[in-house]
Motif scaffolding. Structure first.
Motif, short mmCIF file in Angstrom:
data_model
loop_
_atom_site.label_atom_id
_atom_site.label_comp_id
_atom_site.label_asym_id
_atom_site.label_seq_id
_atom_site.Cartn_x
_atom_site.Cartn_y
_atom_site.Cartn_z
N PHE A 161 0.69 -1.20 0.34
CA PHE A 161 -0.01 -0.42 0.43
C PHE A 161 0.70 1.13 0.13
O PHE A 161 0.74 1.64 -0.44
N TYR A 162 2.40 1.15 0.85
CA TYR A 162 2.89 2.65 0.22
C TYR A 162 3.42 2.56 -0.79
O TYR A 162 3.62 3.97 -0.74
N ALA A 163 3.98 1.70 -0.57
CA ALA A 163 5.41 2.42 -2.32
C ALA A 163 6.48 2.65 -2.26
O ALA A 163 6.32 3.75 -3.19
N ASN A 164 6.83 3.38 -1.37
CA ASN A 164 7.52 3.98 -1.09
C ASN A 164 9.30 3.85 -1.83
O ASN A 164 9.59 2.58 -1.52
N VAL A 165 9.91 4.65 -2.15
CA VAL A 165 10.81 3.73 -3.31
C VAL A 165 11.81 3.89 -2.57
O VAL A 165 11.54 4.79 -1.55
N ASN A 166 12.18 2.86 -2.37
CA ASN A 166 12.88 2.25 -1.31
C ASN A 166 14.17 1.45 -1.98
O ASN A 166 14.30 -0.11 -1.83
N PRO A 167 15.44 2.11 -1.82
CA PRO A 167 16.52 1.21 -2.43
C PRO A 167 16.40 -0.55 -1.40
O PRO A 167 17.41 -1.20 -2.18
N ASN A 168 16.63 -0.77 -0.33
CA ASN A 168 16.93 -1.66 -0.22
C ASN A 168 15.85 -2.89 0.26
O ASN A 168 15.70 -3.63 1.10
N VAL A 169 14.76 -2.86 0.46
CA VAL A 169 13.68 -3.73 -0.17
C VAL A 169 13.52 -3.87 -1.87
O VAL A 169 12.10 -3.04 -2.34
N ASP A 170 13.65 -5.15 -1.92
CA ASP A 170 13.54 -5.04 -3.08
C ASP A 170 12.14 -5.67 -3.84
O ASP A 170 12.12 -6.89 -3.25
N HIS A 171 12.11 -6.20 -4.99
CA HIS A 171 10.74 -5.98 -6.12
C HIS A 171 11.02 -8.04 -5.73
O HIS A 171 11.92 -7.92 -5.60
#
Lengths: 216, 271
Positions: free
Chosen positions: B219-229
């Motif tokens: 739901f948040y979908a914040n851009v985060n380089p530490n949490v991979d798709h």
């Protein structure tokens, strides 16, 4: 079983072309199969691969690798259906094109996604199963490409056939790799390829069973 | 249509923007098809700017249906040059024209029960051809209309924009005409296009991609380089127009403005 009997109307197709004819066919095949690569190269130089050219390179090389891989698997069924034994003599080139496009696909990934930095690349491959699967498919194709020469065919004898059975798991892995990156509802193309692969594999299994029943 | 001289914003990045051509020929707008070129091919001519109605509903005092021009009356459109990071690991820099969502929300006077804002894209298969396709089972199409949502404090953040144009012109159809959301610290799919409804509610809204694949799109979908798709890395991104990838920044580089919104939250769980 219709062991190699030509279907109606395929009589001309079944006739083996002359050596010169075969050579012309090989050259023609080379020109046609190399066309996607040529168009990519020209497009790249002229800046006409869309606004995300790396994505275009990746997608196009990957899709053509799969198409040529499926084409190699189609050769034997075509030979059986049409009686055109000579098509087998084009198969090596088709297979090598599959390997060529798969290698380009990997090269684009290695160069543009990772700048050839080995450690991050290995981490990426290990962490992401869909890359690992595609990579495994390519690795399975490597010995096939290396042993595709006349010398290796002679040297390996019966084992060559066993080795080249690896094309089946290779194709399955390539297709899984394709399925894995589909988002939302873009299933049409991978489903068509899966259906083709299922037909080719199923046809072989069915034929084997037929042979076993007849011989046993 | 040019929008005239637009005031600049302190929130604009000075990174060079992508070209108008890049921004308008490479779009994810699944209502027109899943290919990147489908929207530019199919949206212009189908998706018209007027007439357009925006409905404000739910937990607010000033609800109702507003014609687009009435909806925009009294609001000052400014230019905001923002980075946009797609969940697919590509990015652009886009000179949007728009109004802070906060001003629209203040005007709606939400009640104390309004904890979230939900947004709806229009539903009309005549306008959005892909909405006509149905499909079944795993071949089922997206459950239209597209919806998205923000927590109230995210919606009120000064970065959050309701955009009505780009490059000083009216919003091109393929980019979500005539009015769309822009949330620059979240993956692009949160920035819902062609908004027809803004709804205030107490519970977390259903969001289209979140419902379609909850393990892939939070739901948040914040851009985060530490949490991979689950299927690809989010550590790096390809800026459209460049060949090599660059590092992705936390909150797409807007951490100063938004990090406080998520203080104490486990962002690997609330991805």
């Amino acid at each position: 079983m219709r062991g190699g009997q030509p279907v109606m109307g395929a009589a001309t197709l079944a006739r083996t072309p002359s050596p010169a004819g075969l050579r012309a066919l090989r050259v023609g095949l080379f020109a046609v199969a190399g066309l996607p690569a040529m168009m990519l190269a020209v497009g790249l130089v002229q800046g006409e691969l869309g606004v995300n050219p790396v994505e275009t390179l990746l997608d196009t090389t990957g899709i053509w690798a799969l198409r040529f891989l499926l084409a190699t698997l189609a050769v034997t069924p075509i030979r059986w259906l049409t009686g055109a034994v000579w098509v087998v003599r084009l198969r090596r080139q088709v297979g090598l094109w599959a390997f060529f496009y798969a290698s380009c696909h990997f090269a684009v990934f290695a160069v543009f996604d990772h700048g050839l930095a080995l450690a991050p690349m290995i981490e990426d491959i290990a962490k992401r199963p869909f890359i690992l699967v595609g990579m495994s498919g390519l690795l399975l194709m490597l010995p096939l490409a290396l042993t595709s020469t006349r010398g290796w065919i002679r040297r390996l004898g019966k084992r060559w056939r066993q080795l080249h059975w690896l094309v089946y798991p290779g194709a399955v892995l390539g297709l899984v790799h394709f399925f894995w990156l589909i988002r939302a509802n873009r299933w049409t193309e991978p489903l068509i390829y899966a259906a083709l692969l299922a037909v080719f594999l199923g046809w072989r299994a069915w034929r084997r069973r037929g042979v076993a029943l007849r011989d046993g | 249509e040019p929008l005239g001289e637009l005031p600049a914003s302190e929130f604009s990045t000075d990174t060079p923007a992508n070209t108008y051509e890049e921004i308008t020929t490479y779009n994810n707008f699944y209502e027109f098809g899943s290919g990147k070129e489908d929207p530019m091919r199919l949206a212009p001519g189908r998706l018209e700017h007027r007439p357009w109605t925006v409905t404000v509903s739910g937990e607010a005092e000033n609800t109702g249906e507003f014609g687009f021009d009435d909806f925009m009356r009294g609001l000052t459109v400014e230019e905001r040059i923002y980075r946009l990071r797609c969940v697919e690991a590509w990015s652009m820099v886009i000179p949007w024209a728009g109004v802070p969502l906060a001003e629209v929300i203040r005007r709606a006077r939400p009640t104390s029960r309004a904890k979230y804002v939900k947004f709806y894209t229009g539903y009309d298969p005549q306008v959005f051809p892909a909405q006509a396709a149905r499909g079944m089972g795993f071949l089922a199409s997206i459950d239209w209309p597209y919806t998205e949502g923000l927590r109230m404090d995210e919606a009120m953040n000064p970065l959050t924009l309701l955009a009505t144009g780009l490059y000083g012109k009216e919003m091109p159809s393929q980019n979500g005409a005539p009015i769309r959301l822009v949330v620059p610290w979240k993956y692009g799919f949160k920035s819902i296009k062609s908004v027809v409804r803004i709804h205030f509610q107490e519970t977390e809204p259903e969001a289209t991609w979140n419902q379609l694949a909850p393990h892939e799109y939070g739901f948040y979908a914040n851009v985060n380089p530490n949490v991979d798709h689950p299927r690809w890395s989010q550590a790096r991104e390809r800026r459209i127009g460049e060949f090599f990838k660059q590092d992705t920044l936390m909150f797409n580089g807007y951490q100063e403005e938004v990090a406080h919104l998520y203080a104490g939250m486990d962002l690997s769980k609330h991805y």
